[in-house]
Design a protein around this motif. Structure first.
Motif, PDB file in Angstrom:
ATOM      1  N   LEU A  77       0.734  -1.151   0.020  1.00  0.00           N
ATOM      2  CA  LEU A  77      -0.185  -0.148  -0.061  1.00  0.00           C
ATOM      3  C   LEU A  77       0.880   1.250   0.086  1.00  0.00           C
ATOM      4  O   LEU A  77       2.062   1.119   0.657  1.00  0.00           O
ATOM      5  CB  LEU A  77      -0.784   0.016   1.097  1.00  0.00           C
ATOM      6  CG  LEU A  77      -2.009  -1.031   1.099  1.00  0.00           C
ATOM      7  CD1 LEU A  77      -2.642  -0.939   2.691  1.00  0.00           C
ATOM      8  CD2 LEU A  77      -2.931  -1.106   0.141  1.00  0.00           C
ATOM      9  N   PRO A  78       0.313   2.300  -0.645  1.00  0.00           N
ATOM     10  CA  PRO A  78       1.022   3.533  -0.564  1.00  0.00           C
ATOM     11  C   PRO A  78       1.255   4.252   0.686  1.00  0.00           C
ATOM     12  O   PRO A  78       0.220   4.039   1.909  1.00  0.00           O
ATOM     13  CB  PRO A  78       0.113   4.584  -1.521  1.00  0.00           C
ATOM     14  CG  PRO A  78      -0.572   3.713  -2.260  1.00  0.00           C
ATOM     15  CD  PRO A  78      -0.905   2.323  -1.489  1.00  0.00           C
ATOM     16  N   THR A 106       7.568   0.290  -1.974  1.00  0.00           N
ATOM     17  CA  THR A 106       6.547  -0.006  -2.713  1.00  0.00           C
ATOM     18  C   THR A 106       6.924  -0.087  -4.024  1.00  0.00           C
ATOM     19  O   THR A 106       6.182  -1.177  -4.823  1.00  0.00           O
ATOM     20  CB  THR A 106       5.195   1.278  -2.488  1.00  0.00           C
ATOM     21  OG1 THR A 106       5.354   1.313  -0.956  1.00  0.00           O
ATOM     22  CG2 THR A 106       3.990   0.533  -3.103  1.00  0.00           C
ATOM     23  N   ILE A 107       7.540   0.544  -4.473  1.00  0.00           N
ATOM     24  CA  ILE A 107       7.879   0.817  -6.038  1.00  0.00           C
ATOM     25  C   ILE A 107       8.736  -0.740  -6.288  1.00  0.00           C
ATOM     26  O   ILE A 107       8.444  -1.391  -7.313  1.00  0.00           O
ATOM     27  CB  ILE A 107       8.711   1.932  -6.482  1.00  0.00           C
ATOM     28  CG1 ILE A 107       7.912   3.097  -6.531  1.00  0.00           C
ATOM     29  CG2 ILE A 107       9.463   1.800  -7.899  1.00  0.00           C
ATOM     30  CD1 ILE A 107       8.939   4.342  -6.753  1.00  0.00           C
ATOM     31  N   LYS A 115      -1.581   8.784  -6.400  1.00  0.00           N
ATOM     32  CA  LYS A 115      -0.235   8.202  -6.115  1.00  0.00           C
ATOM     33  C   LYS A 115       0.067   6.870  -6.296  1.00  0.00           C
ATOM     34  O   LYS A 115       0.924   6.441  -6.892  1.00  0.00           O
ATOM     35  CB  LYS A 115      -0.203   8.372  -4.366  1.00  0.00           C
ATOM     36  CG  LYS A 115       0.891   7.902  -3.915  1.00  0.00           C
ATOM     37  CD  LYS A 115       1.304   8.311  -2.297  1.00  0.00           C
ATOM     38  CE  LYS A 115       2.710   7.819  -1.939  1.00  0.00           C
ATOM     39  NZ  LYS A 115       3.047   8.011  -0.794  1.00  0.00           N
ATOM     40  N   PHE A 116      -1.261   6.127  -6.458  1.00  0.00           N
ATOM     41  CA  PHE A 116      -0.858   4.493  -6.780  1.00  0.00           C
ATOM     42  C   PHE A 116      -0.797   4.307  -8.081  1.00  0.00           C
ATOM     43  O   PHE A 116       0.267   3.692  -8.738  1.00  0.00           O
ATOM     44  CB  PHE A 116      -2.282   3.492  -6.260  1.00  0.00           C
ATOM     45  CG  PHE A 116      -1.887   2.235  -6.495  1.00  0.00           C
ATOM     46  CD1 PHE A 116      -1.062   1.597  -5.656  1.00  0.00           C
ATOM     47  CD2 PHE A 116      -2.844   1.349  -7.288  1.00  0.00           C
ATOM     48  CE1 PHE A 116      -0.759   0.361  -6.034  1.00  0.00           C
ATOM     49  CE2 PHE A 116      -2.474   0.263  -7.408  1.00  0.00           C
ATOM     50  CZ  PHE A 116      -1.455  -0.385  -6.911  1.00  0.00           C
ATOM     51  N   LEU A 118       6.214   4.482 -12.296  1.00  0.00           N
ATOM     52  CA  LEU A 118       7.573   4.220 -11.978  1.00  0.00           C
ATOM     53  C   LEU A 118       8.179   2.881 -11.910  1.00  0.00           C
ATOM     54  O   LEU A 118       9.018   2.422 -12.504  1.00  0.00           O
ATOM     55  CB  LEU A 118       7.917   4.946 -10.572  1.00  0.00           C
ATOM     56  CG  LEU A 118       7.709   6.684 -10.658  1.00  0.00           C
ATOM     57  CD1 LEU A 118       7.726   7.068  -9.489  1.00  0.00           C
ATOM     58  CD2 LEU A 118       8.710   7.173 -11.497  1.00  0.00           C
ATOM     59  N   ALA A 119       7.373   1.895 -11.404  1.00  0.00           N
ATOM     60  CA  ALA A 119       7.727   0.552 -11.341  1.00  0.00           C
ATOM     61  C   ALA A 119       7.813  -0.135 -12.799  1.00  0.00           C
ATOM     62  O   ALA A 119       8.639  -0.900 -12.869  1.00  0.00           O
ATOM     63  CB  ALA A 119       6.791  -0.206 -10.420  1.00  0.00           C
TER      64      ALA A 119
END
Length: 338
Positions: free
Chosen positions: A12-13, A38-39, A122-123, A129-130
């Motif tokens: 989770l963010p 998270t990433i 945000k998610f 980015l991931a």
């Protein structure tokens, strides 16, 4: 409970904050170093999804098409990007519509800096980015040819620069709209390549992509001029305040700086359009050369066929004597009188 907290850190963010509103409290998010964890988790998820699409979809299609090594590599690249761009376009469109960024263009610069983000915004950025970070090890896993690596590295670097820049400089709303336009054009391009690999005579989708590309470039340039030229200079808080996330809006009060940024944007878009026009001219030139060569080949075949027919009708000459096709003289023999 300890493992649950650790798992939430990956899944989770983080950095949620309760922001008071007229209707009560609203949970929003800002960024921090924990986002890297998270990433990292979603990089592994992207690698797994990449392998699933490759094995269960693209490899099965490749076995039927029997493509060459060069086309095989390009087909895999376009197939992966079609799946990613289609998913991202649908997801990004849903986000910008539900958040009201399209219906209210002023929200792109109003109340800047946009430090606090809704969960879905945000998610979305973390997943983007991931994905582009996972593309780096995929260059090795997919055994990309050495001559293709610089081009793909440039593409990955540009996407990471754009997404990370919008995320860290609190320009996430503008970044979402620009990503939507870019991904839409890229989806049609890679879809056209897939169709071309299956049927080289079918280039209709390239024409659709050309129209979409030009329209998205015009919208992109208009957005830059609207936000940078007119929106950010009118922001109330013009002082440099890194703690509040206000990094450079004060610079846009300076007309010289503002015009310099707009000039760089216009030059970049002009270079993109020039490469696009050069690509289209080269494609049309190849198409017309191919058509003219086909016409010449057809005309030459028709001439040979006509020559054969004339020879069959009139016979051929041998030692000055006209003979028929079976080698006998066409002259009638005289019957001897009994």
């Amino acid at each position: 409970q300890v493992t649950a907290k650790t798992a939430f850190l990956f899944i989770l963010p983080q950095y949620n904050v309760s922001v008071p509103t007229a209707d009560g409290e609203l949970v929003q998010y800002h960024y921090g170093l924990k986002d890297l964890v998270t990433i990292l988790f979603y990089i592994f998820i992207a690698i797994i999804l990449h392998a699933v699409v490759q094995e269960y979809i693209l490899d099965k299609i490749n076995r039927r098409l029997h493509l060459s090594k060069v086309k095989h590599s390009k087909f895999n690249e376009s197939g992966q990007l079609v799946a990613f761009h289609l998913t991202s376009v649908i997801w990004c469109l849903y986000v910008v519509v539900t958040e009201g960024y399209i219906s209210n263009p002023r929200s792109l610069w109003e109340n800047y800096p946009h430090v606090y983000l809704p969960y879905q915004v945000k998610f979305f950025y973390l997943c983007q980015l991931a994905y582009w970070l996972h593309a780096l090890p995929e260059l090795y896993f997919q055994k990309v040819r050495k001559e293709e690596i610089p081009r793909q590295l440039r593409c990955i670097a540009l996407y990471l620069l754009h997404i990370a820049g919008a995320y860290l400089l609190n320009l996430t709303r503008l970044g979402l709209i620009l990503l939507l336009l870019q991904y839409l054009a890229e989806f049609f391009f890679h879809m056209a390549r897939l169709v071309y690999f299956t049927d080289e005579n079918n280039e209709k989708l390239f024409n659709v992509w050309a129209v979409v590309f030009v329209v998205t470039r015009l919208f992109t340039l208009t957005l830059y001029i609207l936000v940078i030229g007119f929106g950010l200079p009118r922001v109330e808080s013009q002082a440099l305040d890194p703690e509040r996330g206000n990094f450079f809006s004060f610079l846009f009060n300076n007309i010289l700086f503002r015009m310099s940024v707009l000039l760089l944007v216009c030059l970049f878009q002009a270079s993109v359009m020039w490469r696009f026009i050069h690509f289209q001219l080269r494609r049309w030139r190849e198409y017309w050369n191919e058509q003219s060569s086909r016409k010449r080949a057809a005309a030459a075949a028709g001439t040979k066929q006509q020559t054969k027919l004339l020879k069959r009708d009139s016979g051929y000459h041998e030692n000055g004597v006209v003979k028929a096709e079976n080698g006998t003289s066409p002259r009638t023999k005289k019957l001897k009188s009994p």
